[in-house]
Write a protein that holds these residues in place. Structure first.
Motif, PDB file in Angstrom:
ATOM      1  N   ALA A   6       0.835  -1.212   0.000  1.00 18.95           N
ATOM      2  CA  ALA A   6       0.000   0.000   0.000  1.00 18.95           C
ATOM      3  C   ALA A   6       0.869   1.260   0.000  1.00 18.95           C
ATOM      4  O   ALA A   6       0.553   2.237  -0.693  1.00 18.95           O
ATOM      5  N   ALA A   7       1.967   1.246   0.752  1.00 13.80           N
ATOM      6  CA  ALA A   7       2.862   2.408   0.794  1.00 13.80           C
ATOM      7  C   ALA A   7       3.538   2.616  -0.557  1.00 13.80           C
ATOM      8  O   ALA A   7       3.640   3.751  -1.047  1.00 13.80           O
ATOM      9  N   LEU A   8       4.005   1.541  -1.172  1.00 16.07           N
ATOM     10  CA  LEU A   8       4.616   1.647  -2.501  1.00 16.07           C
ATOM     11  C   LEU A   8       3.613   2.194  -3.504  1.00 16.07           C
ATOM     12  O   LEU A   8       3.929   3.084  -4.299  1.00 16.07           O
ATOM     13  N   GLU A   9       2.388   1.673  -3.455  1.00 16.14           N
ATOM     14  CA  GLU A   9       1.353   2.127  -4.385  1.00 16.14           C
ATOM     15  C   GLU A   9       0.971   3.582  -4.140  1.00 16.14           C
ATOM     16  O   GLU A   9       0.700   4.329  -5.083  1.00 16.14           O
ATOM     17  N   ALA A  10       0.950   4.011  -2.890  1.00 20.75           N
ATOM     18  CA  ALA A  10       0.641   5.418  -2.584  1.00 20.75           C
ATOM     19  C   ALA A  10       1.740   6.332  -3.108  1.00 20.75           C
ATOM     20  O   ALA A  10       1.449   7.392  -3.678  1.00 20.75           O
ATOM     21  N   ALA A  11       2.993   5.944  -2.926  1.00 20.48           N
ATOM     22  CA  ALA A  11       4.106   6.759  -3.435  1.00 20.48           C
ATOM     23  C   ALA A  11       4.040   6.847  -4.955  1.00 20.48           C
ATOM     24  O   ALA A  11       4.201   7.940  -5.528  1.00 20.48           O
ATOM     25  N   VAL A  12       3.782   5.731  -5.614  1.00 19.14           N
ATOM     26  CA  VAL A  12       3.637   5.737  -7.067  1.00 19.14           C
ATOM     27  C   VAL A  12       2.433   6.585  -7.466  1.00 19.14           C
ATOM     28  O   VAL A  12       2.481   7.329  -8.451  1.00 19.14           O
ATOM     29  N   GLY A  13       1.357   6.509  -6.693  1.00 14.81           N
ATOM     30  CA  GLY A  13       0.170   7.310  -6.984  1.00 14.81           C
ATOM     31  C   GLY A  13       0.476   8.801  -7.001  1.00 14.81           C
ATOM     32  O   GLY A  13       0.010   9.528  -7.880  1.00 14.81           O
ATOM     33  N   LEU A  62      10.986  10.530 -12.430  1.00 12.40           N
ATOM     34  CA  LEU A  62       9.739   9.902 -11.981  1.00 12.40           C
ATOM     35  C   LEU A  62       9.513   8.573 -12.683  1.00 12.40           C
ATOM     36  O   LEU A  62       9.078   7.602 -12.051  1.00 12.40           O
ATOM     37  N   HIS A  63       9.814   8.510 -13.979  1.00 11.59           N
ATOM     38  CA  HIS A  63       9.644   7.253 -14.718  1.00 11.59           C
ATOM     39  C   HIS A  63      10.455   6.132 -14.077  1.00 11.59           C
ATOM     40  O   HIS A  63       9.958   5.022 -13.898  1.00 11.59           O
ATOM     41  N   ALA A  64      11.711   6.428 -13.757  1.00  7.93           N
ATOM     42  CA  ALA A  64      12.580   5.415 -13.153  1.00  7.93           C
ATOM     43  C   ALA A  64      12.074   5.005 -11.772  1.00  7.93           C
ATOM     44  O   ALA A  64      12.067   3.815 -11.438  1.00  7.93           O
ATOM     45  N   PHE A  65      11.643   5.980 -10.973  1.00  8.01           N
ATOM     46  CA  PHE A  65      11.124   5.685  -9.638  1.00  8.01           C
ATOM     47  C   PHE A  65       9.878   4.805  -9.728  1.00  8.01           C
ATOM     48  O   PHE A  65       9.740   3.820  -8.997  1.00  8.01           O
ATOM     49  N   ILE A  66       8.966   5.178 -10.612  1.00  9.11           N
ATOM     50  CA  ILE A  66       7.716   4.431 -10.779  1.00  9.11           C
ATOM     51  C   ILE A  66       8.007   2.991 -11.193  1.00  9.11           C
ATOM     52  O   ILE A  66       7.452   2.043 -10.621  1.00  9.11           O
ATOM     53  N   ALA A  67       8.856   2.817 -12.183  1.00 10.95           N
ATOM     54  CA  ALA A  67       9.161   1.467 -12.669  1.00 10.95           C
ATOM     55  C   ALA A  67       9.716   0.594 -11.545  1.00 10.95           C
ATOM     56  O   ALA A  67       9.305  -0.561 -11.372  1.00 10.95           O
TER      57      ALA A  67
END
Length: 160
Positions: A101-108, A128-133
């Motif tokens: 959930a924390a990973l998904e919130a950060a990606v969100g 951001l692209h690299a972080f999201i991936a």
């Protein structure tokens, strides 16, 4: 180039989530118990290292654009999009749910600010692209710890 107030604000939103993700990862790392403890403990090390490194990259990018990063604990706790991590011991299954959930919130947050960031500074959007991936990969890997082979696989939502 100097960051506009909007760009600086969007970068700050990403920064506080990265800092909080690092801190939550450490909290989980220190307090998980149960099945597959060691595997999750080691996975959390990877996530923590990535979140910490990405936070540093984002803060330094902010400074390169003459924006002022604010990583103070009071700022992070007031402004992060991540839900608070529980105190005390946490079993591995619950920790997995919380970390995903924390990973998904950060990606969100990253996806939410992406288009405005990209309009003003494609170089920051590349970060951001690299972080999201990387974080989406971690979310999949951590979540796989508790998935069953019979789990249904969802399809992507149609583009609007």
């Amino acid at each position: 180039m100097k960051a506009s107030p909007t760009l600086a604000s969007n970068m700050q939103a990403v920064l506080v989530d990265l800092i909080e993700l690092h801190v939550q990862g450490k909290q989980a790392h220190w307090n998980i118990v149960g099945t597959n403890f060691r595997d999750l403990h080691l996975q959390l090390d990877e996530i923590i290292e990535a979140a910490r490194g990405f936070a540093d990259e984002m803060a330094e990018r902010m400074r390169a654009l003459h924006a002022l990063p604010d990583g103070r604990s009071s700022t992070v706790s007031k402004t992060t999009a991540l839900a608070e991590f529980p105190t005390g011991l946490i079993n591995t299954k619950d920790a997995i749910d919380k970390i995903v959930a924390a990973l998904e919130a950060a990606v969100g947050t990253m996806r939410k600010v992406h288009d405005e960031v990209d309009e003003q500074d494609p170089t920051t959007a590349d970060l951001l692209h690299a972080f999201i991936a990387k974080f989406e990969q971690y979310a999949w890997m951590v979540n796989a710890e508790t998935m069953r082979a019979s789990a249904s696989v969802t399809t992507a939502e149609p583009k609007k």
